[in-house]
Design a protein around this motif. Sequence first.
Motif, PDB file in Angstrom:
ATOM      1  N   GLU A  92     -18.332  -6.064  33.010  1.00  0.00           N
ATOM      2  CA  GLU A  92     -18.913  -4.930  33.717  1.00  0.00           C
ATOM      3  C   GLU A  92     -19.305  -3.827  32.732  1.00  0.00           C
ATOM      4  OE1 GLU A  92     -18.073  -2.052  37.534  1.00  0.00           O
ATOM      5  OE2 GLU A  92     -16.492  -3.395  36.858  1.00  0.00           O
ATOM      6  N   TYR A 110     -22.965  -1.900  31.822  1.00  0.00           N
ATOM      7  CA  TYR A 110     -23.165  -0.450  31.751  1.00  0.00           C
ATOM      8  C   TYR A 110     -23.668  -0.035  30.365  1.00  0.00           C
ATOM      9  CZ  TYR A 110     -20.437  -0.168  36.104  1.00  0.00           C
ATOM     10  OH  TYR A 110     -19.978  -0.307  37.387  1.00  0.00           O
ATOM     11  N   TRP A 121     -21.982   6.267  37.707  1.00  0.00           N
ATOM     12  CA  TRP A 121     -23.282   5.962  38.307  1.00  0.00           C
ATOM     13  C   TRP A 121     -24.216   7.161  38.268  1.00  0.00           C
ATOM     14  CZ3 TRP A 121     -20.690   3.515  43.190  1.00  0.00           C
ATOM     15  CH2 TRP A 121     -20.103   2.294  42.835  1.00  0.00           C
ATOM     16  N   LEU A 157     -25.907   6.972  34.874  1.00  0.00           N
ATOM     17  CA  LEU A 157     -26.719   5.801  34.522  1.00  0.00           C
ATOM     18  C   LEU A 157     -28.121   5.873  35.121  1.00  0.00           C
ATOM     19  CD1 LEU A 157     -24.106   2.969  35.039  1.00  0.00           C
ATOM     20  CD2 LEU A 157     -25.123   3.658  32.862  1.00  0.00           C
ATOM     21  N   TRP A 203     -29.177   4.237  38.664  1.00  0.00           N
ATOM     22  CA  TRP A 203     -27.993   4.052  39.498  1.00  0.00           C
ATOM     23  C   TRP A 203     -27.608   5.327  40.255  1.00  0.00           C
ATOM     24  CZ3 TRP A 203     -24.056  -0.124  38.860  1.00  0.00           C
ATOM     25  CH2 TRP A 203     -24.617  -1.251  38.260  1.00  0.00           C
ATOM     26  N   ARG A 204     -28.345   6.396  40.048  1.00  0.00           N
ATOM     27  CA  ARG A 204     -27.996   7.672  40.698  1.00  0.00           C
ATOM     28  C   ARG A 204     -28.054   7.568  42.216  1.00  0.00           C
ATOM     29  NH1 ARG A 204     -30.940   9.092  35.999  1.00  0.00           N
ATOM     30  NH2 ARG A 204     -29.470   9.870  34.462  1.00  0.00           N
ATOM     31  N   TRP A 205     -28.930   6.708  42.724  1.00  0.00           N
ATOM     32  CA  TRP A 205     -29.029   6.520  44.173  1.00  0.00           C
ATOM     33  C   TRP A 205     -27.696   6.008  44.738  1.00  0.00           C
ATOM     34  CZ3 TRP A 205     -28.103   1.852  46.479  1.00  0.00           C
ATOM     35  CH2 TRP A 205     -28.082   0.738  45.644  1.00  0.00           C
ATOM     36  N   LEU A 206     -27.009   5.171  43.953  1.00  0.00           N
ATOM     37  CA  LEU A 206     -25.726   4.632  44.385  1.00  0.00           C
ATOM     38  C   LEU A 206     -24.668   5.741  44.437  1.00  0.00           C
ATOM     39  CD1 LEU A 206     -24.452   1.989  45.267  1.00  0.00           C
ATOM     40  CD2 LEU A 206     -23.983   1.483  42.876  1.00  0.00           C
TER      41      LEU A 206
END
Length: 137
Positions: free
Chosen positions: A26, A30, A87, A90, A93-96
């Motif tokens: 993981e 990232y 997140w 990244l 990944w900001r939406w997450l």
Amino acid sequence: MSDDSRTSKGELTVLYDGGCPLCRREIGLYQRIGEDAPLRFCDISQPCIPADELPVGLTRAQLLARFHVRREDGAVFSGAEAFVQLWQTLPGWRWLARLARLPGMLWLMERSYRGFLRLRPAIQRWVVRLERRRGPC
């Protein structure tokens, strides 16, 4: 991204268990997608990590038991909240992270993460067996 822009946004230190095959995979993801993000990765499974690299008030065992991140201002986040902090940093990944801020989502994510932590040792053993079968690349 220049060093100046990285500093102005504030660096996030990702504290991870490099001895865990799941964690390594993981974190590898990232690291690849966050090459230009203000991130620093610290494998806390390594005994050579100096004590001043570890957050004050947390033992190495506590840090290895759950996922943690530390902001540049010294604030430490654990579990689901740590993932959300990562997140947010990244690209793509900001939406997450925004989704995780919906009412009840962080609570649900934390409960799910705690459930995963109970299963983690068995999953780790399974992954290690699979890696042994495959052999070296």
